[in-house]
Design a protein around this motif. Structure first.
Motif, PDB file in Angstrom:
ATOM      1  N   THR A  51       0.830  -1.210   0.000  1.00 15.56           N
ATOM      2  CA  THR A  51       0.000   0.000   0.000  1.00 15.56           C
ATOM      3  C   THR A  51       0.859   1.253   0.000  1.00 15.56           C
ATOM      4  O   THR A  51       0.567   2.226  -0.715  1.00 15.56           O
ATOM      5  CB  THR A  51      -0.936   0.005   1.218  1.00 15.56           C
ATOM      6  OG1 THR A  51      -1.744  -1.174   1.206  1.00 15.56           O
ATOM      7  CG2 THR A  51      -1.833   1.232   1.207  1.00 15.56           C
ATOM      8  N   VAL A  52       1.926   1.240   0.788  1.00 15.70           N
ATOM      9  CA  VAL A  52       2.842   2.381   0.829  1.00 15.70           C
ATOM     10  C   VAL A  52       3.434   2.626  -0.554  1.00 15.70           C
ATOM     11  O   VAL A  52       3.551   3.778  -1.002  1.00 15.70           O
ATOM     12  CB  VAL A  52       3.962   2.140   1.861  1.00 15.70           C
ATOM     13  CG1 VAL A  52       5.087   3.160   1.701  1.00 15.70           C
ATOM     14  CG2 VAL A  52       3.395   2.206   3.278  1.00 15.70           C
ATOM     15  N   LEU A  53       3.802   1.557  -1.239  1.00 17.18           N
ATOM     16  CA  LEU A  53       4.373   1.699  -2.578  1.00 17.18           C
ATOM     17  C   LEU A  53       3.347   2.258  -3.552  1.00 17.18           C
ATOM     18  O   LEU A  53       3.666   3.129  -4.382  1.00 17.18           O
ATOM     19  CB  LEU A  53       4.904   0.349  -3.060  1.00 17.18           C
ATOM     20  CG  LEU A  53       5.574   0.337  -4.440  1.00 17.18           C
ATOM     21  CD1 LEU A  53       6.712   1.336  -4.515  1.00 17.18           C
ATOM     22  CD2 LEU A  53       6.083  -1.076  -4.756  1.00 17.18           C
ATOM     23  N   LEU A  54       2.110   1.778  -3.481  1.00 17.33           N
ATOM     24  CA  LEU A  54       1.056   2.333  -4.344  1.00 17.33           C
ATOM     25  C   LEU A  54       0.887   3.827  -4.088  1.00 17.33           C
ATOM     26  O   LEU A  54       0.739   4.617  -5.030  1.00 17.33           O
ATOM     27  CB  LEU A  54      -0.272   1.614  -4.089  1.00 17.33           C
ATOM     28  CG  LEU A  54      -0.439   0.200  -4.630  1.00 17.33           C
ATOM     29  CD1 LEU A  54      -1.826  -0.329  -4.290  1.00 17.33           C
ATOM     30  CD2 LEU A  54      -0.222   0.147  -6.134  1.00 17.33           C
ATOM     31  N   ASN A  55       0.911   4.219  -2.825  1.00 20.63           N
ATOM     32  CA  ASN A  55       0.797   5.642  -2.487  1.00 20.63           C
ATOM     33  C   ASN A  55       1.939   6.448  -3.101  1.00 20.63           C
ATOM     34  O   ASN A  55       1.740   7.551  -3.629  1.00 20.63           O
ATOM     35  CB  ASN A  55       0.792   5.837  -0.973  1.00 20.63           C
ATOM     36  CG  ASN A  55      -0.459   5.301  -0.311  1.00 20.63           C
ATOM     37  OD1 ASN A  55      -1.478   5.075  -0.973  1.00 20.63           O
ATOM     38  ND2 ASN A  55      -0.400   5.087   0.986  1.00 20.63           N
ATOM     39  N   ASP A  56       3.142   5.892  -3.010  1.00 17.70           N
ATOM     40  CA  ASP A  56       4.308   6.593  -3.539  1.00 17.70           C
ATOM     41  C   ASP A  56       4.216   6.738  -5.061  1.00 17.70           C
ATOM     42  O   ASP A  56       4.496   7.819  -5.607  1.00 17.70           O
ATOM     43  CB  ASP A  56       5.578   5.837  -3.162  1.00 17.70           C
ATOM     44  CG  ASP A  56       6.836   6.547  -3.627  1.00 17.70           C
ATOM     45  OD1 ASP A  56       7.246   7.516  -2.953  1.00 17.70           O
ATOM     46  OD2 ASP A  56       7.404   6.158  -4.662  1.00 17.70           O
ATOM     47  N   LEU A  57       3.813   5.676  -5.738  1.00 17.76           N
ATOM     48  CA  LEU A  57       3.669   5.750  -7.197  1.00 17.76           C
ATOM     49  C   LEU A  57       2.594   6.764  -7.574  1.00 17.76           C
ATOM     50  O   LEU A  57       2.746   7.511  -8.554  1.00 17.76           O
ATOM     51  CB  LEU A  57       3.324   4.376  -7.764  1.00 17.76           C
ATOM     52  CG  LEU A  57       4.368   3.267  -7.552  1.00 17.76           C
ATOM     53  CD1 LEU A  57       3.897   1.973  -8.222  1.00 17.76           C
ATOM     54  CD2 LEU A  57       5.732   3.671  -8.058  1.00 17.76           C
ATOM     55  N   GLY A  58       1.519   6.810  -6.787  1.00 22.81           N
ATOM     56  CA  GLY A  58       0.468   7.788  -7.048  1.00 22.81           C
ATOM     57  C   GLY A  58       0.970   9.212  -6.901  1.00 22.81           C
ATOM     58  O   GLY A  58       0.651  10.094  -7.716  1.00 22.81           O
ATOM     59  N   ASP A  59       1.776   9.458  -5.864  1.00 24.43           N
ATOM     60  CA  ASP A  59       2.332  10.803  -5.655  1.00 24.43           C
ATOM     61  C   ASP A  59       3.235  11.206  -6.826  1.00 24.43           C
ATOM     62  O   ASP A  59       3.217  12.369  -7.267  1.00 24.43           O
ATOM     63  CB  ASP A  59       3.139  10.842  -4.357  1.00 24.43           C
ATOM     64  CG  ASP A  59       2.255  10.763  -3.120  1.00 24.43           C
ATOM     65  OD1 ASP A  59       1.039  11.029  -3.250  1.00 24.43           O
ATOM     66  OD2 ASP A  59       2.770  10.427  -2.040  1.00 24.43           O
ATOM     67  N   ARG A  60       4.017  10.258  -7.319  1.00 25.22           N
ATOM     68  CA  ARG A  60       4.909  10.554  -8.439  1.00 25.22           C
ATOM     69  C   ARG A  60       4.118  10.848  -9.709  1.00 25.22           C
ATOM     70  O   ARG A  60       4.500  11.722 -10.504  1.00 25.22           O
ATOM     71  CB  ARG A  60       5.882   9.395  -8.655  1.00 25.22           C
ATOM     72  CG  ARG A  60       6.881   9.230  -7.510  1.00 25.22           C
ATOM     73  CD  ARG A  60       7.711   7.963  -7.624  1.00 25.22           C
ATOM     74  NE  ARG A  60       8.497   7.768  -6.415  1.00 25.22           N
ATOM     75  CZ  ARG A  60       9.701   8.289  -6.199  1.00 25.22           C
ATOM     76  NH1 ARG A  60      10.261   9.040  -7.135  1.00 25.22           N
ATOM     77  NH2 ARG A  60      10.350   8.066  -5.076  1.00 25.22           N
TER      78      ARG A  60
END
Length: 362
Positions: free
Chosen positions: A52-61
């Motif tokens: 989930t943290v990784l999905l959030n990070d990709l979304g921010d990028r």
């Protein structure tokens, strides 16, 4: 001073570590246009591995690159959530309005044409640099709904639209999904499996976080902390949080993280880890499955199916359903033919330390 560590599910950690290859593939996908591998990605990993943290990070990028981002979690009807995120005004469709005028009264239905998911995604992608859709916990998704999303994304990629689709879930859940009927398109998604993070990288990250809040910490202490996490993202946050918490108590008098801080913090972190990860993993299991896990815990590494059968006084065939259940629940995983191991870090230690209490409960 504010604790920099975030041991809450999905919360952004102070530093995202160990996922550089995934991030690079994704960013290249955004830059390289329609058809780039990083625009269609599947992420798998055990509970607490940072999906989930990784999905959030990709979304921010993606947002930083000017893309619109829609994030949903799979469930029994996640398609409705996706429609709502893409078109909140859609809820007006089919609404009824009561009339009470001097010359007439009654109800009138406001009927609008229902846009298709493909139309909504197309429109959203054209209103910005592109559209990223992320779906978390796909092991809980209804197959038909995932087919609807996959087909819409596939057609828009064929049209050359700037659309990216990233989905994440437990390994067995992701495998079951992409092997489902009419899911050939998702099988082509770039596969990213999240494993343990390099201990040296964990140590460096912990050091940056502690020192960034004015604490002094030695290399030996950092090495001890990193080893205690096993490179497991959720446990990195737990260990960091509780060791920092203990060190904060005496920071004004002594800003050095002590061995006692480490001992107390790691103990609390492991207790929380048992409650948040290990307990839910075995909750609801039958006695046969629990016996199987406890038999596995006696081995220092992967367990042989034949040895487990002999240990339990059962035939290998009679234990196949128990083994399959534990694999499906992602408590254990096959590592090679005839051998299984625990899929969750420190599960072996947890079972051995609490064997008597676990047997009483199950």
């Amino acid at each position: 001073m504010r604790n920099p560590f975030k041991p809450t599910a999905g919360a952004e950690p102070p530093i995202l570590i160990g996922r550089d290859d995934v991030v690079l593939a994704f960013e290249e996908g955004l830059d390289n246009g329609c058809g780039a591998p990083g625009r269609l990605m599947r992420i798998s990993g055990p509970r607490g591995s940072g999906k989930t943290v990784l999905l959030n990070d990709l979304g921010d990028r993606a947002r930083d690159a000017g893309w619109k981002v829609v994030d949903v979690s799979a469930g029994s009807d996640f398609l409705s959530d996706l429609f709502h995120e893409l078109a909140p005004q859609r809820e007006l469709s089919g609404a009824k309005v009561s009339l009470n005028l001097p010359f007439a009264s009654g109800e009138v239905s406001l009927v609008q044409d229902e846009p298709s998911l493909r139309d909504l995604i197309r429109k959203a992608s054209e209103s910005s640099a592109g559209l990223l859709v992320t779906v978390d916990e796909v092991q809980d998704a209804e197959l038909g709904q995932m087919q609807t999303v996959a087909h819409a994304v596939q057609h828009l990629i064929r049209e050359g639209k700037d659309v990216a689709f990233v989905f994440a879930g437990l390994p067995m859940g992701v495998a079951d999904l992409i092997n489902g009927k009419a899911m050939t398109f998702l099988r082509r998604a770039l596969s990213e499996e999240l494993g343990a993070i390099n201990i040296q990288e964990v140590s460096l990250s912990l050091g940056d976080s502690f020192r960034g809040t004015g604490m002094d910490v030695s290399k030996d202490v950092l090495s001890e902390l990193a080893e205690a996490t096993g490179g497991y993202p959720y446990l990195i946050q737990l260990v960091g949080y509780y060791v920092w918490q203990r060190a904060r108590i005496h920071h004004d008098d002594n800003p050095v993280v002590t061995s006692q801080d480490v001992s107390e913090g790691v103990s609390i972190a492991m207790s929380r880890f048992h409650e948040a990860v290990h307990e839910p993993a075995i909750s609801g299991l039958g006695s046969a499955a629990v016996d199987y896990l406890l038999a596995m815990a006696r081995d220092p590494g992967p367990s042989s199916a034949k040895d487990l059968a002999a240990r339990l006084g059962r035939s290998t065939k009679s234990l196949s359903s128990v083994r399959r259940q534990l694999i499906q629940r992602q408590v254990i995983e096959p590592v090679r033919r005839g051998y299984v191991d625990f899929a969750i870090p420190f599960m072996r230690e947890y079972l051995l330390e609490n064997e008597e209490e676990i047997r009483e409960r199950f």
